[in-house]
Design an enzyme around this catalytic site. Structure first.
Site, PDB file in Angstrom:
ATOM      1  CG  ASP A  27      -0.243  -0.126   2.529  1.00 36.30           C
ATOM      2  OD1 ASP A  27       0.768  -0.835   2.600  1.00 36.30           O
ATOM      3  OD2 ASP A  27      -0.712   0.475   3.524  1.00 36.30           O
TER       4      ASP A  27
ATOM      5  CD  GLU B 280       3.493  -1.075   7.393  1.00 35.28           C
ATOM      6  OE1 GLU B 280       3.781  -1.041   8.610  1.00 35.28           O
ATOM      7  OE2 GLU B 280       3.591  -0.063   6.657  1.00 35.28           O
TER       8      GLU B 280
END
Length: 406
Positions: free
Chosen positions: A90, A147
């Site tokens: 991400d 994350e």
């Protein structure tokens, strides 16, 4: 930094360096198309497409919403072993200020932490491992969503990650701009801190700023609390332990109402610790100090303490093993086995709570490098073959072939 100046040994590095331009192109494409946690649909699709080209044996999607897991079987599978390698996918909700061709094409989103590079390195390892298969067992390549504050690792675990892919150990690495390219850092204990969120709600009595004696000023109470909580680390936590308390935001009143004492004030901040004992101590003392200070000034304070990410703590045997792999690749002079932990946080910690493993830092910048979460950050593409080779080494050396039967 030219790739040739990153000195690394072994077949894996030489092999992966041959398709370095393709890894760079993938990394830059991902950088231009950032997606935040659990919205990595384009990213997951490109990961799957790349893994198919690599020739992996199995691809599993939709794990923890947008997570992907690929399996690669070695020449032998007599050991019954499986080792996991994890890369986060991400981006961050921030605006990029770079002006190169591959800058973010999405306003307010940016790969400001190098997860685009982490993906490319693991894809590079997949391509090499699928082509050579010089190991005895199965490599599980975990492409994790969310994350950056979304606990994507926890989501994958709750979605059956380790039941479906029963790895004996799991490894991850993160680029580190403050370390030089061609270096690796690790230690056999804490690598990243636990990250907790604190919200302190102060209730007083509002009124006119010209008559403060008729009020209970929550702004004054907040000021005393901000000062008082700093005594927790300096006077309650042992000097040999580590803790950080940072109150980072305050909301009270209205900027247009310069003569109005508000009735409430809110403080928001974070606590960082490495051990559960210190974490519990800080939480308990925050409640005591905030309530006591507020009571002494005629107000009340309520502390909400949220445990977001646990500490990232390497298991000793796996940390030694990962350090050995890095040394064979780079030489002992380029591997720091006593790296200082960071007070930042990482949700790979959830995986290390379930499985033995280790988390490493891969140098990619050195002195003057732009640090993570900076609007002008960019991943250093020259370290892509090195990171991929390090991933591959964990698989080949963690599940070595039985050459006596070849």
């Amino acid at each position: 930094m030219p790739a040739a100046r990153i000195k690394a040994q072994g077949r894996a590095f030489a092999h992966i360096a041959s398709f370095h331009p393709e890894l760079t192109a993938l990394r830059r494409e991902l950088h231009a198309h950032p997606e935040i946690g659990f919205e990595e649909h384009y990213t997951s699709r490109r990961v799957v497409e790349s893994l198919k080209v690599c020739g992996v044996d199995e691809i599993h999607t939709g794990i923890g919403k947008t997570g992907v897991v690929a399996l690669i079987h070695g020449q032998q599978r007599r050991s019954g072993k499986m080792i996991g390698l994890r890369a986060d996918m991400d981006a961050l909700p921030m605006t990029e200020l770079n002006d190169f061709a591959w800058r973010s094409n999405k306003p307010g989103m940016m790969h400001g932490c190098g997860h685009d590079g982490h993906i490319a390195m693991l894809v590079g390892a997949a391509r090499y491992l699928a082509a050579t298969r010089q190991f005895d067992g199965t490599a599980a390549l975990i492409f994790q969503p969310g994350e950056e504050g979304f606990a994507g690792a926890k989501a994958m675990i709750e979605d059956g990650l380790f039941e479906r892919f029963p790895v004996q150990s799991v490894f991850a690495m993160h680029n580190w701009p403050q370390m030089k390219p061609g270096t690796v850092g690790i230690n056999p204990g804490p690598m990243m801190a636990a990250a907790d969120r604190i919200t302190i709600e102060i209730t007083g009595k509002g009124g006119h700023g010209a008559h403060p004696y008729m009020t209970v000023d929550p702004v004054l109470v907040a000021a005393h609390i901000i000062t008082a909580v700093q005594s927790i680390v300096s006077r309650n936590v042992r000097p040999l332990d580590n803790a950080v308390i940072s109150l980072c935001a305050m909301q009270a009143g209205d900027l247009g109402a310069f003569s109005v004492v508000p009735g409430k004030a809110t403080l928001v901040g974070t606590v960082r610790t490495f051990s559960p004992e210190v974490q519990a101590l800080v939480e308990r003392r925050l409640h005591d100090v905030c309530s006591g200070v507020a009571l002494g000034l005629g107000a009340s304070a309520h502390v909400q303490y949220e445990r977001i990410y646990p500490a990232t703590i390497n298991s000793p045997d796996e940390a030694v093993f990962a350090g050995d792999v890095a040394e064979r690749l780079l030489g002992a002079d380029h591997v720091d086995r006593t790296l200082d932990p960071s007070m930042g946080a990482e949700d790979f910690s959830f995986m290390l709570q379930v499985k033995p493993g280790a988390y490493m830092r891969l140098g990619q910048g050195g002195e003057g490098g732009c640090f993570l979460h900076n609007s002008r950050y960019d991943f250093n593409d020259e370290v892509l073959p090195l990171g991929a080779a390090l991933h591959a080494g964990l698989i080949e050396q963690g599940m070595p072939l039985d050459t006596s039967t070849l």
